[in-house]
Design an enzyme around this catalytic site. Structure first.
Site, short mmCIF file in Angstrom:
data_model
loop_
_atom_site.label_atom_id
_atom_site.label_comp_id
_atom_site.label_asym_id
_atom_site.label_seq_id
_atom_site.Cartn_x
_atom_site.Cartn_y
_atom_site.Cartn_z
N HIS A 139 0.90 -1.37 0.19
CA HIS A 139 -0.06 0.10 0.06
C HIS A 139 1.09 1.17 0.07
O HIS A 139 1.95 1.15 0.65
CB HIS A 139 -0.93 0.11 1.36
CG HIS A 139 -1.80 -1.10 1.35
ND1 HIS A 139 -1.41 -2.22 2.30
CD2 HIS A 139 -3.05 -1.19 1.31
CE1 HIS A 139 -2.43 -3.13 2.44
NE2 HIS A 139 -3.36 -2.45 1.84
N ASP A 163 -11.24 -11.93 10.56
CA ASP A 163 -10.05 -11.98 9.55
C ASP A 163 -8.81 -12.30 10.53
O ASP A 163 -8.18 -11.27 10.95
CB ASP A 163 -9.98 -10.68 8.60
CG ASP A 163 -9.37 -10.90 7.45
OD1 ASP A 163 -9.08 -12.30 6.91
OD2 ASP A 163 -8.76 -9.79 6.77
N GLU A 202 -9.07 -13.71 -1.60
CA GLU A 202 -8.49 -14.17 -0.41
C GLU A 202 -9.34 -15.35 0.26
O GLU A 202 -10.49 -15.01 0.65
CB GLU A 202 -8.55 -12.90 0.21
CG GLU A 202 -7.72 -13.18 2.00
CD GLU A 202 -7.42 -12.00 2.48
OE1 GLU A 202 -7.16 -10.90 2.12
OE2 GLU A 202 -7.29 -12.09 3.87
#
Lengths: 478, 478, 478, 478
Positions: B144, B349, B310
Site C-alpha cells: 500500500h 479475519d 483471499e
C-alpha cells in the site's frame, strides 16, 4: 541527531499508529485544544458546555437529550427504576475510546484531550468523567486501572500514578457516586500476550497478581461494590503450543489467592468473572456462563465468585443473552450485566448500545426474576461507533441505552400485570404440580416405579407448546 | 511547559497506544537499537544476520529454515514451480505488522526499527524488505502507498515522501523483482471513516481519487503487474444512515475514472477487486466474488477488472476458498490469490499462513484449471501471530506457507496423473455427452420437446454421486 | 403371505417414518377421523368450527383470534393496508406441514386428515385451505404442484391428479382469491437428488422441465400473478464430484426455455428466483440476491426475472433481511417477499413467523421505498413449531405474523411523518447535492480533476455519522 | 370403502412421506426385492455378495475396498491399532439411514429391505449388520432401541419386539462382537416432542424412564460396555414458554434414577452423556463438554458419568473437536468419541465421515494422551451423503473413515518419535519447572509474595510463542 532514550521510548509507543501513516490534521477536532494543552493545565471548567443535565420528558418527547422512558425515581414493580437499573458508565469506552479499529487510526479528538497520556491529562479526564456521570444522572462508574492512570516505567511508578488519580476520583465521587466495579487491565500490555494468570511465564503471573492486588485495593478504597476478572488473554491461540491443563490450574491458584487477599483486606465487594468465548484469543477459558461455572465448581471456588454477563459475549458464544442470564441465575451466579449488544451477523464484539426493545424486555425479565442485581448493576460496556465523532454522541448513546432498558422494565411490568404468559408456562408443567410430581421432584421415584406408571397409563397425552401464542403475548407487551 | 504544535501533533498520533498505558520496556526487543536510531542512519548492513538464503532440502529435512516441498526451478505439470506460484511478500504484514490487536498494544520490536515513521526509517525498512525477498527467494512484492512511505502534512508532502521511497525501491528491485501489485491505503486514515469512493463527503471522494491516481502511477513506474482495490471502508455500518444506492453509483463512477486513467498513462497491469464480506464495516460492497461480479456487470465494467480472491475472506463470507476461486474462474475473473487462511471457528479475519494440505490442494486445483494465475500470483496476505516475536518467525511462516502450496501443487499432479477423480466426474455427466445433450447445451430444446422426452423415457435412472469415493481418492493424493 | 406389488409400493413409501418406529397412537389427534376417512368422502362442512372470521379489534384487544394492528381497509401512506401487504397463505406449511424434522416423526394430526395421500384427501385439504384463507381474510395463496395433488405412478398420472385438484381450486377461489404464485416441487423426490435443471442426468433435466411446464400452465390457469423458482437441489454437496460451470450453463438453458414457454402460453406473471445460500445442499447456486443477479446478468436473463427474498434465507447468507431487500430493490429485482424469520443463533432455516417489530419496520421501509410489491406480495413461508399442535395455532401464527408486518407499516408511516431520519440521511450526502457533485455523479470528473480538487481543498472535513441518533429516532417510532 | 383401523394406522405412519408425493418407482433400487419380501422371509444368504472381507493393502493400494492405513494387528506406540481405535458401526446410520432430509424423501433402497418395519425385517437387517461388521472387520456396534426393533402399539409390545431382536443379535454377536454402547431413542416419537427427562408432561418422564430402563437392560444383556444419553429433545425452543430450572432439576432426578438402576442390575458399563449445542432444539441442555461437566458437578453426578464427544457437535458449539476432547480429558470425562465431521461452513449436523488428516491427527493426539479410550472407543456416527446410493458406498465410507483415523495415529507416532513439538511446549512453561513454580502450583504463594517478586524482578521477559514453528512441525508429521 542522536535521540535520547526518553524520546526513543516515546516514539516506540507510537509505533502502531504511525506505522500506518502520519495523520496530519485531526479531521474532526472541533475545539481549540492548544490553549488547554499545557502539561499542568487544570481544566476545571465545563467539559460539555452545550449539554444540560438529562431529564425525563416522557415518550412523546422528540428531544434527543432527554429520557423518554427512564424516570429514575418512578416506582415500577415495587422499586424505583434507578434501583432496578443501577446504571454505570464505563470509563474506558466513554473516555478512552478512540474509534481505532484493526484497520483504522483513531477518529475521536475530544476537546479536553491534549494528546498526552500524562498524569495531568488523566486527572482532567477524570473530571470530565464525573461531569458526564452527573449530567447523565447515574450513580456508578467502572474502570480498569490503566484506563484511569498512565502506566509508569516501573510497577512502583504505575502504582503511584494510580494512587494520585484515585485520590482525585475519591474526592470527585462525593457521597453518592461509587465504582460499580474496578478491574485490572491484563490484556493490553505485550507482557500479557500469553495471558496473565495463565501466562507461560512465571514472572508475568507474579506481575499480574501484583496488578490485581493493587486494583482490588483501590476499588476497595473508592467504595467499589464489585471486582471483575475478564480474562481477555486467558486462553489459547492454538492447542499445538499450549498446556491447557496446566494453564487452568494456574488460573485456579490465581483466583484462590485473589479470594484470600480480598478477605485479608476486608474488601466486601463481589468477585465477578466475565465470560467471553473468544477474541482476542482463539478460545478463552471463560467461554460462557456454564464453562465458568464448571471451572468454579471444579476448583471449589463456587461460593466465592459470581458472573458478569455481557450480552455481546453471550451471542458470540452461540447463546441468546437471555439464555446466559438465565444460566447464570439458575446457577446462583447472576451478579452483574454488561449492557450492550452485538450485530447478529458479525463474528466479533461490536459493543453497541442496546436499542432492541424485545431483547431489553427479555433481559429485564431475568433481572426481575433475580430480584434485581444489587450489589451488581448495569455497566454500559458499549461504545460509540467509529464514525460517531460528536461530543453529543456520547450522551445520545447513553440516553438511548438507558431508555431501552427502562422500556424493557416497563414491558416486564405489563407482562406481569397481564399474567397470561406466566399462566401459559404454569399450565405447561401442571402435571408435575401433583403428589406424584412432587415425589419425582424429591428424587423418590425409581425406574421400576416409573416403568410401572408408564405401563399403567399407556400413551401419554402431550399438548401443544403454544410457542406462537407465547410470542404473541410477549409482543403485545412491547 | 507549553508544548509546541509539532509535539502536540506527534503526541496526538500516539493516542491509540498511549491511551492504554505507557509500555515501559519493549519486552522482546533483542538488539541494540540506540546505535542505529539516528534520523539519518543508513543501515546498509545485514538485517537478518543469522538467516541464510532459504534452500530446498526435500521432505526429510528437519531444518525449519529450508524448503521441504517448494523447489523453485523444478518442473511440475509442464511449468516450473516458481511460475505456477509467483509468490509475493506483503510489505504491510511483514514489515509494518506490529502485533497490535483491538485489545493489545504492539508486541514486535524488530532490531532495525527506530521507533519513528521517518522517511529514513521508511528507506531502511525497504532495504530490509529486499533482503528478506532475496533470502526467501521470491520475485514479487505487494504494497500500500502508506505502508512504504510516511503520510505527510499535505497530499503534496505525502506524494513527495512516496516518490522518494519508490525511487529507492526501484533501485533495490534490480532486474528481477517487481511488484505483483500496488494499492492505495484508503481505510486507515480517519478521513476515510465513511469510505473512500463511497464516502458521504465529496472532498473525501476527490482525495481518494488523488491517492489512487498516485498509487497507480508508482505501481506502473515500478513495473507492477496488477493494481488492487480493496474497499475496506466501502460499505456500511447501518443502513439507517446510509444511501446504499447512491454510494454504489459513486463507486462505479470512481472505478470508471480509474480505468480511464490507467489507459491514459499506459499502465498495462490488471485491475483487481478484492472481495471481503465485512470487517471493518458491517457489510462491504464487494461481499464475495459473485457480488463483485454483479457490480461489474451492472455498471458495465466487466471487461476491465479481475478479482483478487483471499481465502480468509472467502470463508468469512460463508464459502469455501475453493468455491470462491471457482466462482471467479467461471466468471472469467480469477486474477490473483491472497494466500492465507482463517480459523474455522472465528468470525474475523485472522490472516494466518495456510498450512492445511487438503485446502492447499484444492486451491492449486483451481489454479491449474485456470492455467496459472499470471500476470497475477500468490500474495502472502498473512501475518505472524501476535505472540510470535522472533525475527526468524517471519521466515518460518513464509517457508511454511510456500511449502504448503507447493505440496498442494505436487498433490494436484498426483491427482491428475492418477486420473480417477477426473474420470468419476466425467462419468457423472456422460448423459449430456450425447447428441441430445449437445442440443440441450446449445439451447435448442424447448419445454415441449423436453416434456415429450420425459413422457417417453419414464422415470429416469439416477446413479450414486460417489462422494465418499471422491473423498477417498482425493485424500489418497495427499 | 406374499405381498402384492401395490402393497410393497405403499410400504416403501413409509420407509422414512417407520424406520424409526411405529407411532402407536397419534397423541394429539383431537377428532374422530374414522368417520370421514373413506376414499370418496367429501367433507364439505366446516374445518375450523370454533374459529370465527378474524377481525380487527385494535391494539388493546387481548383476543388471540383478532387483529390488533392489521386493519385491511385502513389507508396508510396513501394505500389500503391490504394493498401494501398482499398477504398470501403458503399451502405447504399450513396444510402439508407435519411437524417432522430430521430427528423426529410428524406431530400434527389435523382432524380433516385421513392419513392418505389420495386425490379425495387432496381435495378435502383444498377446501380446508380456502376456509382458512377466508377466515384469515387474505386474497392470495401459494403452492407447489406436489403439495396440492398426489404424485402419480407416471408423469401423465401426476398431471392428471394435478388437473383434478386445480379444477376444484379454481372453483373455490371464486372471483377474489388468486395464487400469488405457483411453483414446481423439484427437491423432494429422489430423482432430483442431484438437482433438477442442474442434475448430472439428462433425463432428470427433461423431467424437471416437464414439471415446470405443467406448473406454469396451472398457475396461469388459476390466475396466478407470479411463478417462483427455488433451486433447493440446484447446487452442490462437494466440488470434488461436481462440474459447477456445466451445471450453471444448464441452469441458464433451463431458465431460457422457461421464459420462452411463458411467452408462448401468454402467461403474464412475473418469474421469480428465490435465493437461498445452502440447505439442503452445501452450496446453492442462488446463494443470495447479488449472486442471483450476477447469474441473470451473465446469462442475459436480467430483464426476465425478479427475486423472491426470504428473510430467513437472507440471514443464513450472512446478510440482514433489510440488506437483501435493498440489494434486490437497487438491482430493480424486488418482486416478492417470503415473510418469515430465523433464529439469530441457528444455522438452518427455521421458517418462523416474524414477530420482531424492529425487523418488520425495516422490511416495510424497503417495501414502501419500492412503492409496494405488486404484482408480488408477502407469502407466509412460515410454519408452526413442531410442538404447536392445536388447530388454533395455525390461526394464531398467521395473525401474529400479519399484525407484526402491519405494525411495521404503521411505524414506517410514523418515521416518514416525523421526517427526522430522512433528513439525517439527506444531510450526510449534501456535499454531493452541488454542481460539482452532479458532475461527479454524471461521470464527468476524471482523476486529474479530482486530484486538483483534493490539492486545492486540503484535508476534508468529515462529520459524525450519527448512528446512535439514527437508532434513537428509529426506536422512537416503534 | 370404509378403511379398517389397522390400515388407517399404517397410513397415518406414512404421512410424512406421502404428504410430499407418491414415489412411484424407487429409482435406485438395484435388486429384485419382490422375491425376498415376504413377511416371514429369513434371508440368511449373503447381503453383500460382491464385497470381500476388507484387508490391509498398504498406502500404495488403489483398491477402494482395502485399507491403506488401518492394519488392525499392527502395533503402534505399544498397542495394536485395533486396541487404540475400538471402531464401532452405528446401526442407525448404516442400516436405518434412508437419505431423507427436511426437503427430501428417502433415496436408499437396499436390496434386503422389503419396505416394512416388521419384526422379520428387523431380524433380517440385524443379519446384514453382522455380515457388514465382519466384512469391515470391527468388534463393536452401537444402537438405539427403536432402530433395531419396531415400536409396538404399547410399551409391552415394543419391549417384546426388542427382546426378540436382541436375542438374535446376542446369537449373531458370537464370542467377539459386543455393543460399544446402547441407548434409548427419546427423540423421534412425537410423545417426546417436549423432551424425555425434561418433558413438561409427567407421563412422558415416566415413559422415558421405562424406555431407558429397558435399553439399559438389553445393553447389559448383550455385553455392552457403555450406555449413552443423547438429549436430542432435552432443551428448549424458546425460553418464553419454558421453565428451564425445573427442567434441569428433572433431568438430574432422571440421571440419578438411571445411576441407581444401573447399580441395581449390576451393569458395569460406563454411562456417557453426549453433548450437542442445538438441533433439533434451539438450545440443548448438554451444549458442550463444559456445560455437561457443570451439570454433573452441580447435581453431584460427576463420578457417575463420562462424556461421548462428537466432532460435528463440537464444531457446531463453536469449538474445535480437539478442544472438546481436551476439555473432556482434563475434566476426567473423556469416555468415547463419535467419529465424524461437519462442514466448516454449515450450521447443522452433517455427520460426515472424517477424511481430514490433520483433524484426525489432533483427535488421535488426545486419545493417546488419554491412554486410549477403553472401555469406550470410536463409534462411526456418520452417514452416507443423501446422493450416495450404492451398497458399496457403505463400505467405502467406513474404510475411508477408519483409514483416516489410522493415518492420524501413525502421524501421532511420528510426532512423538520426533519429539520436537513436545519439546517446544515444555520449554514454553519451563519457568514454572522451578522451586518457585512448584510453590505457586501448590497454592503456597500469596498476592503479597507475588507482588514482592514482581517488584524485585522488574519487567518480565516474554519469549515468542512459536506458533508458526509448531504448525510447521505438526504439518511435517502428516
Amino acid at each position: 541527531m542522536k535521540m535520547k532514550a526518553g524520546e526513543i521510548l516515546l516514539l516506540l509507543l507510537c509505533l502502531n499508529v504511525v506505522s500506518f501513516g502520519v495523520i496530519a490534521n485531526p479531521p474532526t477536532c472541533p475545539a481549540d485544544i492548544g490553549k488547554e494543552c499545557s502539561d499542568s493545565g487544570e481544566w476545571e471548567g465545563e467539559f460539555f458546555p452545550g449539554i444540560p443535565k438529562i431529564n425525563y420528558e416522557g415518550p412523546s418527547s422528540k428531544n434527543p437529550l432527554a429520557f423518554k422512558w427512564y424516570n429514575a425515581e418512578e416506582e415500577i414493580l415495587g422499586k424505583k427504576m434507578k434501583d432496578w437499573m443501577r446504571f454505570s458508565v464505563a470509563f474506558w469506552h466513554t473516555f478512552r475510546g478512540t474509534g481505532g479499529d484493526p484497520f483504522g487510526a483513531p477518529t475521536k479528538y475530544w476537546p479536553w484531550e491534549d494528546g498526552t497520556n500524562s498524569l495531568a491529562m488523566a486527572k482532567r479526564r477524570m473530571r470530565a468523567n464525573f461531569e458526564f456521570i452527573n449530567k447523565v444522572g447515574v450513580d456508578w462508574w467502572c474502570f480498569h486501572d490503566r484506563d484511569i492512570a498512565p502506566d509508569g516505567k516501573t510497577l512502583e511508578e504505575s502504582n503511584a500514578n494510580l494512587d494520585e488519580v484515585v485520590a482525585l476520583a475519591k474526592k470527585l465521587q462525593g457521597s453518592k457516586i461509587r465504582p460499580l466495579w474496578g478491574t485490572a487491565q491484563l490484556f493490553m500490555h505485550p507482557r500479557y500476550m500469553h495471558g496473565g494468570a495463565t501466562s507461560s511465564e512465571l514472572g508475568v503471573y507474579a506481575y499480574a497478581a501484583a496488578q490485581v492486588k493493587k486494583a482490588m485495593e483501590v476499588t476497595n478504597y473508592l467504595g467499589g461494590e464489585n471486582y471483575v476478572f475478564w480474562g481477555g488473554r486467558e486462553g489459547y491461540q492454538t492447542l499445538l503450543n499450549t498446556d491447557m491443563g496446566r494453564e487452568l490450574d494456574h488460573m485456579a491458584r490465581f483466583f484462590e489467592a485473589a479470594v484470600a487477599y480480598k478477605k485479608k483486606i476486608g474488601f466486601n465487594g463481589t468477585l465477578l468473572i466475565e465470560p467471553k468465548p473468544q477474541e482476542p484469543t482463539k478460545h478463552q477459558y471463560d467461554w460462557d456462563a456454564a464453562t465458568a461455572a464448571n471451572f468454579l465448581r471444579k476448583y471449589d471456588l463456587i461460593g466465592e465468585f459470581k458472573l458478569n454477563i455481557e450480552c455481546n459475549h453471550a451471542t458470540l458464544s452461540g447463546h441468546s443473552c437471555h439464555h446466559e442470564l438465565e444460566t447464570a441465575r439458575l446457577n446462583g451466579l447472576l451478579g452483574n450485566i454488561d449492557a450492550n449488544t452485538g450485530d447478529p451477523q458479525i463474528g466479533w464484539d461490536t459493543d453497541q448500545f442496546l436499542t432492541d426493545i424485545g431483547e431489553a424486555t427479555l433481559v429485564m425479565l431475568s433481572v426481575v426474576r433475580n430480584g434485581g442485581l444489587a450489589p451488581g448493576g448495569f455497566n454500559f460496556d458499549a461504545k460509540l461507533r467509529r464514525e460517531s465523532t460528536d461530543v453529543e454522541d456520547l450522551f445520545i448513546a447513553h440516553i438511548s441505552g438507558m431508555d431501552t432498558l427502562a422500556r424493557g422494565l416497563r414491558n416486564v411490568a405489563k407482562l406481569i400485570e397481564d399474567g397470561s404468559l406466566a399462566e401459559l408456562v404454569r399450565k405447561r408443567y401442571q402435571s408435575f404440580d401433583t403428589e406424584l410430581g412432587a415425589q419425582i421432584e424429591a428424587g423418590k421415584v425409581d425406574f421400576e416405579m416409573l416403568e410401572k406408571i408408564a405401563l399403567e397409563r399407556g400413551e401419554p397425552k402431550v399438548p401443544s407448546a403454544k410457542q406462537e401464542l407465547a410470542e404473541m403475548i410477549f409482543q403485545s407487551a412491547l
